[in-house]
Every structure is written in structure tokens, then in C-alpha cells.
Design a protein around this motif. Structure first.
Motif, mmCIF file in Angstrom:
data_model
loop_
_atom_site.group_PDB
_atom_site.id
_atom_site.type_symbol
_atom_site.label_atom_id
_atom_site.label_comp_id
_atom_site.label_asym_id
_atom_site.label_seq_id
_atom_site.Cartn_x
_atom_site.Cartn_y
_atom_site.Cartn_z
ATOM 1 N N ASP A 6 0.815 -1.152 -0.016
ATOM 2 C CA ASP A 6 -0.114 -0.064 -0.262
ATOM 3 C C ASP A 6 0.801 1.239 0.104
ATOM 4 O O ASP A 6 0.428 2.347 -0.542
ATOM 5 N N ILE A 39 1.959 1.872 -3.485
ATOM 6 C CA ILE A 39 0.847 2.250 -4.213
ATOM 7 C C ILE A 39 0.600 3.698 -4.019
ATOM 8 O O ILE A 39 0.502 4.351 -5.095
ATOM 9 N N GLU A 77 -5.461 -0.004 -7.805
ATOM 10 C CA GLU A 77 -5.173 -0.796 -6.763
ATOM 11 C C GLU A 77 -4.825 -2.279 -7.059
ATOM 12 O O GLU A 77 -4.046 -3.125 -6.741
ATOM 13 N N LYS A 83 -1.525 -4.447 -6.850
ATOM 14 C CA LYS A 83 -1.434 -5.360 -5.886
ATOM 15 C C LYS A 83 -1.548 -6.848 -6.363
ATOM 16 O O LYS A 83 -1.707 -7.840 -5.642
#
Length: 320
Positions: A16, A19, A120, A124
Motif C-alpha cells: 500500500d 501504491i 489498486e 496489488k
């Protein structure tokens, strides 16, 4: 298939924190759904990371309106109205992309499921994206140089060693590893699996695969297992069942692995320890398989302890 025309499935994984760094560095892409929509679908491009050159849409070097270029792509926005794209890339743009992005295409989405996934989800590793010719190595290098940390994997039907690969950021540099299994070898393994499952005639002329090292051997065996698992799951070939012992199905046929030349591999330790072709292990059902390696040349082997310490593998014909 010629490697230059192959489609590569790419998966990228980052946490995260990275990102959020990605968003600050490059933005989030053009949103295709209304702001109040529960779906956050984005149109992304490698040009967010490495901007493309200025071009004149009337110049055939960049846009081939005669549609005689090597590749043309249908993007999500074009599919909505079920029309062909407005333009097809020309040869010079194709070359520029390959030289600067590492691939001749922009970031593409699954041609069988024409939907753009969330940023995302892509970063991911929840969804794959596609490129032509090669994975976007130079884009990955730029992301690493900009301070992002991530891992990638890719696969394709290319004939050469680029058919499978992986990469990761180490000390600010993107490092990647390709092969050693080739696309031609993947095709051969599919034939071996089909032959084992009686899905095609016997392959008396099965070409020998010279194994380079243990990594190569592990890749070949893993690919073969996946092919057999998938076929067993899809075909439900009951003629292979020789018996059932508790929760284990004993397969009749013998999987002949003598087409593998392992004379260059000194380490066969625990080679078959995790060999498993069970299509439904999550349901508690397993398969026991017979393997024939009786013609393997093992004079150079220095380690072979626990070669098949696996209750679901039976090595046959070893006394011959």
C-alpha cells in the motif's frame, strides 16, 4: 509463435505504501466511471511513467490509417460502442515503444474480459495486464529508479526463454530473470501431458529436452504437473483410474519422463518431494502417479537423497 508477436501476461505486486507513492509520482489514470460510482475503473498507460514522443496523427510513421501495421488493439473504450479503434499504430511508434518501454504495445487488458480494473487491483497483483512482444522492462526500470519497490512475474507463448520470467527491485534497481524454460518446451510438455492422459496418439518422436540445471528441471516438472492437473480437472478421464485407496486415486498410466536429459543436473535431492497432480486437493482427494525415469543418466549426480519422498509418487522400472 514468433516471440516478437507474442502476448505477455504481466502481474505486478506492491504494498500500500508504494501504491500511494505510485499515485503521487504518476497519477491515477483517467477515470472511466462517474465519481459517485461504486466502481473505480481507470484507463492507464505506460505514458504516465515514461511519456511518449510528440507525434502527428496524420503521419503514417505514427498512425497507420491503412491498418497495415503489425499490431492493432481494441481497448475498453472502443468496445463500449463495439467499434474498431480510431487508429492503428505505425512502425516508428512501435519501434519507439519497444526502445523506450520494452514492449511495442501500451498497457492492455484481458481480451476475453473487456473491463478496466482498478489501479489498486492491478498494482496489488489481483489482475493481470497484457503487453505485446515483451514485458515492459524499461517501464519497470524507471519505476525502480523513481524509488518504488515491487515484484513482477510474466508468462507468454513465446518460443524463446522469455516465455516465463520474474523481477524485483533490489537496492533501487530492477533486476529480472528469464527462462530457462522456453515456449517450445512448454508446448512439448503439453503434448506429454496429453499423451499421458490418452488425449492424443502416442508421441514416439518426442524430442529430448536437454535440462540446463536444477532450476530448469523444476520449471519443466512444475509446468508438466499443471498441465496434467488441468486436463484431469477438465476431462475427468476415468479410464486412468486403477483403484482408490482411502482418499487417493491411483492412476493407471505411467508418466514417461525419459525425454528429459538430466545429465547436466548434479542435484536431484528431493526432486519429487512435492510432485502432485491432484486436481482437487482442497477437497481432500489426491492422485498417486507412476513415473518412469529408468533411462536418466545420473552418473554426474552428487545429491539424490529423498528423491521421491512422496507417498503420491511411485518410481517404476528402476531395476531395468
Amino acid at each position: 509463435m514468433e516471440s516478437g508477436k507474442s502476448e505477455f501476461s504481466n502481474v505486478i505486486k506492491m504494498d500500500d505504501e508504494n501504491i500511494e507513492k505510485f499515485k503521487k509520482l504518476y497519477g491515477e489514470g483517467r477515470r472511466l466511471t462517474p465519481p459517485d460510482s461504486s466502481f473505480d475503473e481507470r484507463e492507464l498507460s505506460f505514458s504516465m511513467i515514461i511519456p511518449g514522443p510528440a507525434k502527428d496523427d496524420s503521419d503514417k510513421n505514427w498512425v497507420d490509417n491503412s491498418q497495415q501495421s503489425i499490431w492493432s488493439f481494441r481497448h475498453y473504450a472502443d468496445r463500449i460502442e463495439d467499434k474498431m479503434p480510431d487508429s492503428v499504430i505505425g512502425r516508428e511508434l512501435e519501434i519507439w515503444r519497444y526502445d523506450n518501454w520494452g514492449t511495442s504495445s501500451d498497457l492492455l487488458y484481458d481480451s476475453y474480459m473487456p473491463n478496466v480494473q482498478s489501479l489498486e487491483g492491478l498494482l496489488k497483483g489481483e489482475y493481470a495486464f497484457f503487453t505485446m512482444c515483451r514485458p515492459p522492462i524499461k517501464v519497470y526500470e524507471k519505476m525502480a529508479a523513481d524509488g518504488l519497490v515491487f515484484e513482477t512475474t510474466w508468462g507468454s507463448d513465446a518460443d524463446d526463454e522469455w516465455t516465463i520470467g520474474k523481477g524485483q527491485v533490489v537496492d533501487g534497481l530492477f533486476q529480472y530473470h528469464i527462462g530457462p524454460m522456453t515456449g517450445e518446451q512448454r508446448m512439448s510438455l503439453q503434448c506429454v501431458a496429453n499423451n499421458f492422459l490418452d488425449l492424443e496418439e502416442s508421441l514416439n518422436d518426442q524430442p529430448t529436452i536437454v535440462v540446463k540445471d536444477r532450476e530448469h528441471l523444476d520449471q519443466l516438472l512444475e509446468e508438466l504437473q499443471e498441465n496434467i492437473k488441468t486436463a484431469l480437472y477438465m476431462q475427468g478421464n476415468f479410464s486412468l483410474i486403477g483403484g482408490i485407496v482411502e482418499n487417493t486415486i491411483v492412476l493407471n498410466n505411467v508418466l514417461d519422463l525419459n525425454f528429459l536429459d538430466v545429465s547436466n543436473v548434479p542435484d536431484l535431492n528431493t526432486l519429487f518431494a512435492n510432485f502432485d497432480v491432484s486436481p482437487h486437493p482442497e477437497d481432500g482427494w489426491f492422485c498417486k502417479i507412476k513415473l518412469d525415469i529408468s533411462k536418466w543418466i545420473v552418473s554426474n549426480v552428487t545429491r539424490a537423497a529423498l528423491l521421491h519422498d512422496n507417498e503420491r509418487v511411485d518410481l517404476v522400472n528402476l531395476s531395468k
